[in-house]
Design an enzyme around this catalytic site. Structure first.
Site, PDB file in Angstrom:
ATOM      1  N   GLU A  47       0.826  -1.229  -0.054  1.00 20.84           N
ATOM      2  CA  GLU A  47      -0.118  -0.042   0.157  1.00 20.84           C
ATOM      3  C   GLU A  47       0.959   1.382   0.195  1.00 20.84           C
ATOM      4  O   GLU A  47       1.888   1.430   0.665  1.00 20.84           O
ATOM      5  CB  GLU A  47      -0.899  -0.054   1.098  1.00 20.84           C
ATOM      6  CG  GLU A  47      -2.000  -1.154   1.346  1.00 20.84           C
ATOM      7  CD  GLU A  47      -2.933  -1.070   0.091  1.00 20.84           C
ATOM      8  OE1 GLU A  47      -3.011  -0.141  -0.555  1.00 20.84           O
ATOM      9  OE2 GLU A  47      -3.837  -1.979  -0.052  1.00 20.84           O
ATOM     10  N   GLY A  48       0.308   2.148  -0.717  1.00 17.75           N
ATOM     11  CA  GLY A  48       1.023   3.517  -0.753  1.00 17.75           C
ATOM     12  C   GLY A  48       0.749   4.603   0.143  1.00 17.75           C
ATOM     13  O   GLY A  48       0.171   4.369   1.313  1.00 17.75           O
ATOM     14  N   PHE A  49       1.735   5.447   0.044  1.00 18.40           N
ATOM     15  CA  PHE A  49       1.844   6.717   1.168  1.00 18.40           C
ATOM     16  C   PHE A  49       0.513   7.128   1.553  1.00 18.40           C
ATOM     17  O   PHE A  49       0.153   7.421   2.662  1.00 18.40           O
ATOM     18  CB  PHE A  49       2.839   7.755   0.657  1.00 18.40           C
ATOM     19  CG  PHE A  49       2.974   8.909   1.509  1.00 18.40           C
ATOM     20  CD1 PHE A  49       3.458   8.630   2.807  1.00 18.40           C
ATOM     21  CD2 PHE A  49       2.604  10.211   1.266  1.00 18.40           C
ATOM     22  CE1 PHE A  49       3.910   9.821   3.810  1.00 18.40           C
ATOM     23  CE2 PHE A  49       2.854  11.323   2.037  1.00 18.40           C
ATOM     24  CZ  PHE A  49       3.690  11.029   3.195  1.00 18.40           C
ATOM     25  N   ASN A  50      -0.106   7.455   0.607  1.00 22.34           N
ATOM     26  CA  ASN A  50      -1.683   8.303   0.609  1.00 22.34           C
ATOM     27  C   ASN A  50      -2.677   7.517   1.064  1.00 22.34           C
ATOM     28  O   ASN A  50      -3.478   8.008   1.981  1.00 22.34           O
ATOM     29  CB  ASN A  50      -1.919   8.961  -0.541  1.00 22.34           C
ATOM     30  CG  ASN A  50      -1.004  10.330  -0.873  1.00 22.34           C
ATOM     31  OD1 ASN A  50      -0.953  11.286  -0.165  1.00 22.34           O
ATOM     32  ND2 ASN A  50      -0.016  10.076  -1.980  1.00 22.34           N
ATOM     33  N   HIS A 256      -2.974  16.510 -11.481  1.00 19.05           N
ATOM     34  CA  HIS A 256      -2.424  15.274 -11.209  1.00 19.05           C
ATOM     35  C   HIS A 256      -2.690  14.268 -12.316  1.00 19.05           C
ATOM     36  O   HIS A 256      -3.802  13.641 -12.644  1.00 19.05           O
ATOM     37  CB  HIS A 256      -2.908  14.602  -9.747  1.00 19.05           C
ATOM     38  CG  HIS A 256      -2.337  13.380  -9.364  1.00 19.05           C
ATOM     39  ND1 HIS A 256      -3.202  12.291  -8.972  1.00 19.05           N
ATOM     40  CD2 HIS A 256      -0.946  12.806  -9.518  1.00 19.05           C
ATOM     41  CE1 HIS A 256      -2.499  11.097  -8.875  1.00 19.05           C
ATOM     42  NE2 HIS A 256      -1.321  11.475  -9.157  1.00 19.05           N
ATOM     43  N   THR A 358      -5.538   7.731  -4.460  1.00 20.55           N
ATOM     44  CA  THR A 358      -5.590   8.313  -3.181  1.00 20.55           C
ATOM     45  C   THR A 358      -4.757   9.714  -3.409  1.00 20.55           C
ATOM     46  O   THR A 358      -4.914  10.698  -2.447  1.00 20.55           O
ATOM     47  CB  THR A 358      -5.096   7.620  -2.125  1.00 20.55           C
ATOM     48  OG1 THR A 358      -3.690   6.880  -2.731  1.00 20.55           O
ATOM     49  CG2 THR A 358      -5.945   6.322  -1.888  1.00 20.55           C
ATOM     50  N   PHE A 359      -3.708   9.953  -4.170  1.00 21.91           N
ATOM     51  CA  PHE A 359      -2.731  11.024  -4.235  1.00 21.91           C
ATOM     52  C   PHE A 359      -4.068  12.395  -4.456  1.00 21.91           C
ATOM     53  O   PHE A 359      -3.750  13.338  -3.948  1.00 21.91           O
ATOM     54  CB  PHE A 359      -1.727  10.763  -5.407  1.00 21.91           C
ATOM     55  CG  PHE A 359      -0.869  12.021  -5.206  1.00 21.91           C
ATOM     56  CD1 PHE A 359       0.333  11.817  -4.890  1.00 21.91           C
ATOM     57  CD2 PHE A 359      -0.949  13.086  -6.049  1.00 21.91           C
ATOM     58  CE1 PHE A 359       1.507  12.754  -4.874  1.00 21.91           C
ATOM     59  CE2 PHE A 359      -0.015  14.015  -6.077  1.00 21.91           C
ATOM     60  CZ  PHE A 359       1.111  13.946  -5.489  1.00 21.91           C
TER      61      PHE A 359
END
Length: 398
Positions: A47-50, A256, A358-359
């Protein structure tokens, strides 16, 4: 990497007594530490940062609500470690939350603590977790056609994390738990062993929000202020390259443009380079005809970004990217550079995002907090052809 906690202790011990930590020479600790209880959690490694930022909010709200009833537990902020999209980090793990966020602001909402603060309060170089609950999804979440909050202990499971690279974290007992529903139900598991001091939940992404979109949700989100150095760098870029020193800028739009895994796996949701250029041009002509500056945040390959810039430039626009210096990349890390991109996008006159990224969600939240009209925020890039569902609008609640 494996961190030598002894060196960490020595590095932090100079002012330890001033903050009530353990005295390493006498092995004595502030009595308050013995009264405190701590809960750790981690998130599925890919899973990513955001997404992880959203998982933090679920736990932070859970703890903030419990604090109202004088609950003694504190939430340990899990260090950032080996995220899939972060390519530049090599030997710089783990990374603490203060690198990206204002931890004092986080503490104003919920009783949180950095993991390194826990280490300075222990009398040994071992942190022992009493119970590690490995959360798992139920095989059929809509059993009998209905989604219900429930949990069940049992079954086989393994812990697939790495304790953020620390070799000095141990576990007394691992417990497998099938879980679905609201995160506040985790307190039922905590209550099973009232003498525990350290508890951990693996796969913290599985429990759901209790108050998504509510005032409590937004109060938590507002407390997630960025590190001041990241804010300063982003605003300096906006002033120098985008000719704006205001909170709400009229001098540029932001985009984005999600690529990489989205371009491979979600081709029905994202446009080609040519389609992206056409949509940006059409959007500006319709909504901001006097704008010539376009800021782009993207994980695209250099070849794609070059094509995008060239085609937008050929029709009269000036394209801007935040390209960190080697020093900035070393100081801020990939996560900090991503936050700088988000800050710049957040202050633009208009924002165009990527569907279900999510970014993009985090930028939309920032713009809601800044008070932009929703028509300037909840916009998306559409595929070159086919269906283009409008993004959901999650409005700030004050």
């Amino acid at each position: 990497m494996i961190v030598n906690l002894l060196l960490l202790f020595l590095a932090l011990s100079t002012n330890a007594n001033d903050e009530g930590y353990c005295d390493l020479k006498t092995k004595t600790c502030d009595n308050d530490f013995f009264k405190e209880k701590f809960i750790l959690y981690d998130v599925n490694p890919p899973e990513g940062f955001n997404l992880r930022r959203d998982v933090y909010m679920r736990f932070a709200i859970m703890f903030a609500e419990a604090k109202k009833n004088k609950n003694e537990w504190k939430l340990v902020l899990p260090p950032w470690y080996k995220l899939y999209h972060w390519k530049s980090e090599r030997k710089n793990y783990p990374i603490y939350w203060s690198k990206f966020f204002n931890v004092d602001s986080l503490k104003s909402f919920a009783p949180v603590v950095e993991l390194h603060d826990i280490f300075t309060k222990t009398e040994t170089n071992i942190l022992n977790i009493d119970h590690l609950y490995v959360l798992q999804n139920f095989p059929d979440p809509f059993e009998n056609g209905e989604f219900k909050d429930k949990w069940e202990i049992g079954g086989d499971c393994d812990y697939d994390g790495e304790f953020w690279g620390y070799s000095n974290i141990t576990v007394t007992e691992i417990v497998c738990v099938k879980f679905q529903g609201r995160i506040s139900n985790l307190w039922d598991l905590v209550a099973m062993h009232p003498s525990d001091k350290f508890i951990m939940f693996a796969h913290g992404e599985i429990p759901l929000h209790d108050y998504y979109g509510s005032k409590t949700f937004w109060d938590c989100r507002k407390s997630m202020k960025f590190n001041k150095d990241l804010i300063k760098t982003a605003k300096q870029f906006i002033a120098d390259h985008l000719n704006c020193k205001e909170e709400k800028c009229a001098s540029y739009i932001s985009v984005h443009w999600r690529r990489q895994d989205f371009a491979r796996l979600r081709r029905n949701d994202v446009p080609s380079v040519q389609g992206t250029v056409k949509q940006i041009d059409g959007f500006i002509k319709k909504h901001s005809p006097n704008t010539k500056n376009v800021f782009v945040a993207s994980d695209g390959q250099n070849s794609e970004l070059t094509q995008l810039e060239s085609q937008l430039t050929s029709i009269g626009y000036k394209v801007h990217f935040f390209i960190p210096t080697p020093s900035q990349l070393n100081d801020f890390k990939d996560g900090g550079i991503a936050i700088i991109d988000q800050i710049i996008c957040s202050h633009a006159a208009y924002f165009i995002g990527t569907y279900e990224s999510t970014f993009t969600f985090r930028i939309q939240e920032e713009r809601e907090i800044l008070g932009f009209d929703s028509s300037t925020t909840f916009n998306r890039l559409c595929p070159d052809s086919g269906k283009c569902e409008k993004p959901s609008k999650w409005r700030v609640v004050s």
